[in-house]
Design an enzyme around this catalytic site. Structure first.
Site, PDB file in Angstrom:
ATOM      1  N   PHE A 112      -1.125  -2.540   0.208  1.00 58.20           N
ATOM      2  CA  PHE A 112      -0.980  -2.717   1.670  1.00 58.20           C
ATOM      3  C   PHE A 112      -1.073  -1.325   2.657  1.00 58.20           C
ATOM      4  O   PHE A 112      -1.543  -1.304   3.428  1.00 58.20           O
ATOM      5  CB  PHE A 112       0.521  -3.427   2.021  1.00 58.20           C
ATOM      6  CG  PHE A 112       1.640  -2.540   1.910  1.00 58.20           C
ATOM      7  CD1 PHE A 112       1.996  -2.080   3.375  1.00 58.20           C
ATOM      8  CD2 PHE A 112       2.564  -1.869   0.883  1.00 58.20           C
ATOM      9  CE1 PHE A 112       3.014  -1.308   3.378  1.00 58.20           C
ATOM     10  CE2 PHE A 112       3.426  -1.120   1.160  1.00 58.20           C
ATOM     11  CZ  PHE A 112       3.755  -0.572   2.540  1.00 58.20           C
ATOM     12  N   LYS A 113      -0.822  -0.129   1.775  1.00 56.70           N
ATOM     13  CA  LYS A 113      -1.046   0.947   2.424  1.00 56.70           C
ATOM     14  C   LYS A 113      -2.218   1.363   2.933  1.00 56.70           C
ATOM     15  O   LYS A 113      -2.474   2.397   3.651  1.00 56.70           O
ATOM     16  CB  LYS A 113      -0.175   2.146   1.633  1.00 56.70           C
ATOM     17  CG  LYS A 113       1.143   1.909   1.369  1.00 56.70           C
ATOM     18  CD  LYS A 113       1.941   2.603   0.271  1.00 56.70           C
ATOM     19  CE  LYS A 113       3.204   2.306   0.297  1.00 56.70           C
ATOM     20  NZ  LYS A 113       3.891   3.012  -0.970  1.00 56.70           N
ATOM     21  N   ASP A 114      -3.251   0.604   2.164  1.00 60.69           N
ATOM     22  CA  ASP A 114      -4.821   0.792   2.603  1.00 60.69           C
ATOM     23  C   ASP A 114      -4.898   0.589   4.231  1.00 60.69           C
ATOM     24  O   ASP A 114      -5.690   1.223   4.998  1.00 60.69           O
ATOM     25  CB  ASP A 114      -5.509   0.110   1.999  1.00 60.69           C
ATOM     26  CG  ASP A 114      -5.938   0.391   0.512  1.00 60.69           C
ATOM     27  OD1 ASP A 114      -5.521   1.516   0.184  1.00 60.69           O
ATOM     28  OD2 ASP A 114      -6.067  -0.456  -0.197  1.00 60.69           O
ATOM     29  N   ASP A 144       1.311   3.503  -5.500  1.00 59.72           N
ATOM     30  CA  ASP A 144       0.211   2.949  -4.706  1.00 59.72           C
ATOM     31  C   ASP A 144      -0.129   4.096  -3.682  1.00 59.72           C
ATOM     32  O   ASP A 144      -1.212   4.187  -2.936  1.00 59.72           O
ATOM     33  CB  ASP A 144       0.406   1.738  -3.991  1.00 59.72           C
ATOM     34  CG  ASP A 144       1.881   1.440  -3.456  1.00 59.72           C
ATOM     35  OD1 ASP A 144       2.254   2.543  -3.350  1.00 59.72           O
ATOM     36  OD2 ASP A 144       1.976   0.337  -2.966  1.00 59.72           O
ATOM     37  N   THR A 145       0.849   4.790  -2.957  1.00 64.58           N
ATOM     38  CA  THR A 145       0.510   5.790  -1.973  1.00 64.58           C
ATOM     39  C   THR A 145      -0.583   6.791  -2.290  1.00 64.58           C
ATOM     40  O   THR A 145      -1.383   6.933  -1.401  1.00 64.58           O
ATOM     41  CB  THR A 145       1.869   6.319  -1.281  1.00 64.58           C
ATOM     42  OG1 THR A 145       2.668   5.600  -0.877  1.00 64.58           O
ATOM     43  CG2 THR A 145       1.390   7.780  -0.362  1.00 64.58           C
TER      44      THR A 145
END
Length: 363
Positions: A112-114, A144-145
């Site tokens: 979701f960080k995209d 994920d970051t």
């Protein structure tokens, strides 16, 4: 719009100043000096907007047209979302019994960080091209970051990104996403320790003001205000998709469940509430439950250790965005926020004042 530190020890900066920062020089996090308030008519008008259009409207409230003209801002956001696989960028899937899932995983890395980092990368490039400046980006990641941050700036000649990943704590896919990017400006290192332990030396580097200035250090972790700003749109979009009707007064309340690691997404939800969006937030954690204990019992204290789980991006015991939430819910009380966070820094244990805990648990 100007930005101030949650600890009140530095002067106000504009959006560009907040964007190119990590932690504020006093150890705090940047927040808007004033949170815009939206009336019911504005919310009804916004309810017809697409996700990218919502991001544009929200960003225009926090970035002055003098700094980034509106037409340029629109172009930057369109460019940011050009690599997403779904035509709507995000998509709401409706399940049984009124349960809905907002799909935020249609970006390049499936994180979701995209969404926020793709925009942040475009904002950085815009200012760097204007000033012919070079920056050094430091990122600590629990999973994920790191890959999202790399994808947002890979190949850019005026940025170098250094990512520290916790050896043995990321999933294989996440580690491969980070370590297989062959670009001159991407530097990835496996470090011993968990993600919280990796964050400590990074924070110390930002606290060394002379060092940070010499090397133009900045962060793409969710200490960066730009990420929080874009994530506010998630909550508005979810609300407009789920609210039964906007023709009633008061507007109906929608419950939004937020998986929580570093607390950036739920901090964005608190800001959306402050702006007038009628949502009730529910923080969901794994066995690393400091946010749960903070909300339920006012106990902002570390457990004995970080537990490795299947949701490695949530394996965090020091959710730094809680500081933003405490500042916001205390009425922008920098003195209190500084006192609480310094106490936590020393003892790793903090009992929230009763009135502040009441506000946190009712959000």
């Amino acid at each position: 719009m100007e930005y101030v530190s949650t600890r009140g020890g530095v002067g106000a900066v504009d959006f560009e100043g907040a964007l190119f920062s990590g932690y504020a020089p006093d150890g705090g996090l940047f927040m808007p000096q004033h949170i815009p308030s939206l009336d019911g008519d504005t919310l009804r008008r916004w309810s017809c907007l697409s996700y990218p259009e919502l991001v544009k409207e929200l960003c225009s409230l926090f970035i002055t047209a003098k700094l980034v003209p509106r037409s340029v801002l629109n172009d930057l956001i369109d460019r940011a979302f050009s690599r997403f696989r779904h035509k709507d960028i995000v998509h709401l899937t409706r399940l049984k019994d009124g349960l809905n899932v907002l799909e935020l995983w249609h970006g390049v890395t499936y994180a979701f960080k995209d969404l926020s980092l793709s925009c942040t990368g475009q904002f950085l490039q815009y200012f760097l091209e204007k000033k012919q400046k070079h920056i050094t980006i430091l990122v600590g990641t629990s999973g994920d970051t790191g890959s999202s941050a790399i994808e947002s700036v890979r190949g850019q000649k005026n940025m170098d990104i250094f990512v520290l990943l916790p050896k043995g704590f990321c999933t294989q896919i996440q580690e491969l996403q980070m370590t297989t990017v062959i670009e001159d400006n991407v530097h990835v290192f496996a470090a011993h320790g968990n993600s919280d332990e990796i964050d400590e030396p990074i924070k110390e580097l930002f606290a060394d003001v002379d060092f940070a200035r010499k090397y133009n250090l900045m962060s793409l972790n969710s200490v960066n205000w730009s990420r929080i700003m874009v994530q506010i749109a998630h909550h508005f979009y979810a609300y407009f998709q789920c609210a039964p009707s906007l023709d009633t007064t008061p507007l109906p309340v929608v419950e939004i469940v937020v998986p929580t690691g570093g607390g950036g997404n739920i901090a964005a939800g608190c800001i959306a509430q402050k702006m007038g969006l009628p949502i009730q937030l529910v923080a969901v954690v794994n066995s690393n439950d400091i946010v749960h204990r903070t909300v339920q019992h006012g106990d902002f204290s570390l457990s004995d250790s970080v537990k490795a789980t299947l949701a490695s991006a949530m394996d965090i015991q020091e959710p730094y965005n809680v500081e933003r939430i405490l500042w916001l819910l205390s009425g922008s009380n920098s003195h209190l926020t500084k006192k609480l966070m310094e106490q936590f820094s020393v003892s790793k244990s903090l009992k929230l004042p009763e009135d502040l805990h009441r506000k946190v648990s009712s959000s």
